[in-house]
Motif scaffolding. Structure first.
Motif, short mmCIF file in Angstrom:
data_model
loop_
_atom_site.label_atom_id
_atom_site.label_comp_id
_atom_site.label_asym_id
_atom_site.label_seq_id
_atom_site.Cartn_x
_atom_site.Cartn_y
_atom_site.Cartn_z
N MET A 44 19.43 -7.10 31.71
CA MET A 44 18.59 -5.96 32.09
C MET A 44 17.53 -6.36 33.11
N LYS A 45 17.02 -7.57 33.00
CA LYS A 45 15.92 -8.00 33.87
C LYS A 45 16.41 -8.56 35.20
N THR A 46 17.62 -9.11 35.24
CA THR A 46 18.09 -9.81 36.43
C THR A 46 19.26 -9.15 37.13
N ASP A 47 19.92 -8.20 36.48
CA ASP A 47 21.14 -7.56 37.00
C ASP A 47 22.31 -8.52 37.12
N ILE A 48 22.22 -9.70 36.50
CA ILE A 48 23.38 -10.60 36.43
C ILE A 48 24.35 -9.99 35.42
N PRO A 49 25.65 -9.90 35.75
CA PRO A 49 26.61 -9.30 34.83
C PRO A 49 26.54 -9.95 33.45
N ILE A 50 26.68 -9.12 32.41
CA ILE A 50 26.49 -9.59 31.05
C ILE A 50 27.42 -10.75 30.69
N GLU A 51 28.66 -10.71 31.15
CA GLU A 51 29.60 -11.79 30.84
C GLU A 51 29.17 -13.10 31.49
N LYS A 52 28.63 -13.02 32.70
CA LYS A 52 28.14 -14.24 33.38
C LYS A 52 26.93 -14.79 32.64
N VAL A 53 26.05 -13.89 32.19
CA VAL A 53 24.89 -14.33 31.42
C VAL A 53 25.34 -15.08 30.18
N LYS A 54 26.32 -14.51 29.47
CA LYS A 54 26.80 -15.14 28.25
C LYS A 54 27.44 -16.49 28.53
N ASN A 55 28.18 -16.58 29.63
CA ASN A 55 28.82 -17.86 29.98
C ASN A 55 27.79 -18.93 30.31
N LEU A 56 26.71 -18.55 31.01
CA LEU A 56 25.69 -19.51 31.41
C LEU A 56 24.70 -19.80 30.31
N PHE A 57 24.44 -18.79 29.48
CA PHE A 57 23.28 -18.78 28.62
C PHE A 57 23.62 -18.97 27.15
N CYS A 58 24.83 -18.59 26.76
CA CYS A 58 25.15 -18.51 25.33
C CYS A 58 26.39 -19.30 24.94
N ASN A 59 26.79 -20.25 25.74
CA ASN A 59 28.04 -20.97 25.46
C ASN A 59 27.84 -22.34 24.84
N GLU A 60 26.61 -22.83 24.84
CA GLU A 60 26.39 -24.19 24.34
C GLU A 60 26.29 -24.20 22.83
N THR A 61 26.52 -25.37 22.28
CA THR A 61 26.36 -25.57 20.85
C THR A 61 25.40 -26.73 20.63
N GLY A 62 24.93 -26.86 19.40
CA GLY A 62 23.98 -27.92 19.11
C GLY A 62 22.57 -27.51 19.44
N TYR A 63 21.63 -28.36 19.08
CA TYR A 63 20.21 -28.08 19.33
C TYR A 63 19.97 -27.92 20.82
N GLN A 64 19.31 -26.84 21.21
CA GLN A 64 19.16 -26.54 22.63
C GLN A 64 18.13 -27.44 23.28
N THR A 65 18.52 -28.05 24.39
CA THR A 65 17.64 -28.89 25.19
C THR A 65 17.85 -28.56 26.67
N PRO A 66 16.92 -28.95 27.55
CA PRO A 66 17.10 -28.68 28.98
C PRO A 66 18.27 -29.47 29.55
N LYS A 67 18.87 -28.92 30.60
CA LYS A 67 19.88 -29.65 31.36
C LYS A 67 19.17 -30.62 32.30
N LEU A 68 19.88 -31.65 32.75
CA LEU A 68 19.34 -32.62 33.70
C LEU A 68 20.04 -32.49 35.05
N ASP A 69 19.24 -32.50 36.11
CA ASP A 69 19.76 -32.40 37.47
C ASP A 69 19.14 -33.53 38.29
N THR A 70 19.97 -34.36 38.91
CA THR A 70 19.44 -35.44 39.74
C THR A 70 19.60 -35.10 41.22
N ARG A 71 18.61 -35.46 42.02
CA ARG A 71 18.62 -35.24 43.47
C ARG A 71 18.28 -36.56 44.16
N ALA A 72 19.17 -36.99 45.06
CA ALA A 72 18.99 -38.25 45.78
C ALA A 72 18.15 -38.02 47.02
#
Length: 203
Positions: A44-72
């Protein structure tokens, strides 16, 4: 960050952690519904399709922690290396930290994959909370780690992610992939390169 998105992220985190630790079928049903609500809030806030939100936002398991991104961060003649991506924007080489990789090894791997260059990862410049520095806001946490590197060999090879590489002065930066790196972050890298006593910046 928008308060609505903060609440959605918190609800998702509570739901995921609940699903991790409960065996009660009724609680599982409740936590799954909370996850759906959080996804609907982001949609509702971003207009990202609901299925995409679920794939990005609701697919992980286990205790939630931030993802890591490295930049050289790679310099030559006081210019910084950027890679030209398929969508036409430029970024520091890097990406998600893969399973079985460390910050150091992932940085080296990503540079090889995106540029063909072999590097030594020498020093961490900064560890940033992505949502405090980059847009658009993501519905999950990301820690961005900027790593100063030296080139020791290799040459550019076209690949599925990048079409070319280039070295740029701070006053001639091309169109940046703002979701990955912005001008302020590039400027920070220049400051780190020119400061022998640079201290790691972190949020």
């Amino acid at each position: 960050m928008d308060k609505w998105l903060k609440l959605a992220i918190e609800i998702q985190s509570i739901a995921q952690n609940g699903l991790t630790y409960t065996n009660n079928v009724y609680d599982i049903e409740r936590y799954e519904r909370l996850r759906d609500i959080s996804a609907e809030m982001v949609n509702m806030k971003t207009d990202i399709p609901i299925e995409k939100v679920k794939n990005l936002f609701c697919n992980e398991t286990g205790y939630q922690t931030p993802k890591l991104d490295t930049r050289a961060v790679i310099f030559k003649d006081n210019k910084i290396l950027l890679v030209h991506e398929n969508n036409g924007t430029w970024s520091l080489p890097g990406g998600w930290v893969d399973v079985l990789e460390s910050i150091k090894s992932n940085t080296v791997k990503e540079v090889k994959e995106e540029t063909g260059l072999d590097v030594l990862a020498k020093k961490v410049i900064a560890i940033q909370d992505r949502n405090k520095h980059n847009k658009p806001i993501y519905a999950y946490g990301v820690c961005k780690i900027f790593v100063l590197c030296d080139v020791i060999g290799g040459k550019f090879e076209k690949n599925i992610e990048t079409t070319e590489i280039g070295y740029f002065a701070i006053d001639e930066l091309p169109l940046l992939a703002e979701e990955k790196n912005n001008k302020e972050q590039i400027e920070m890298c220049f400051h780190a390169m020119n400061d022998e006593n640079w201290q790691v910046q972190f949020d």
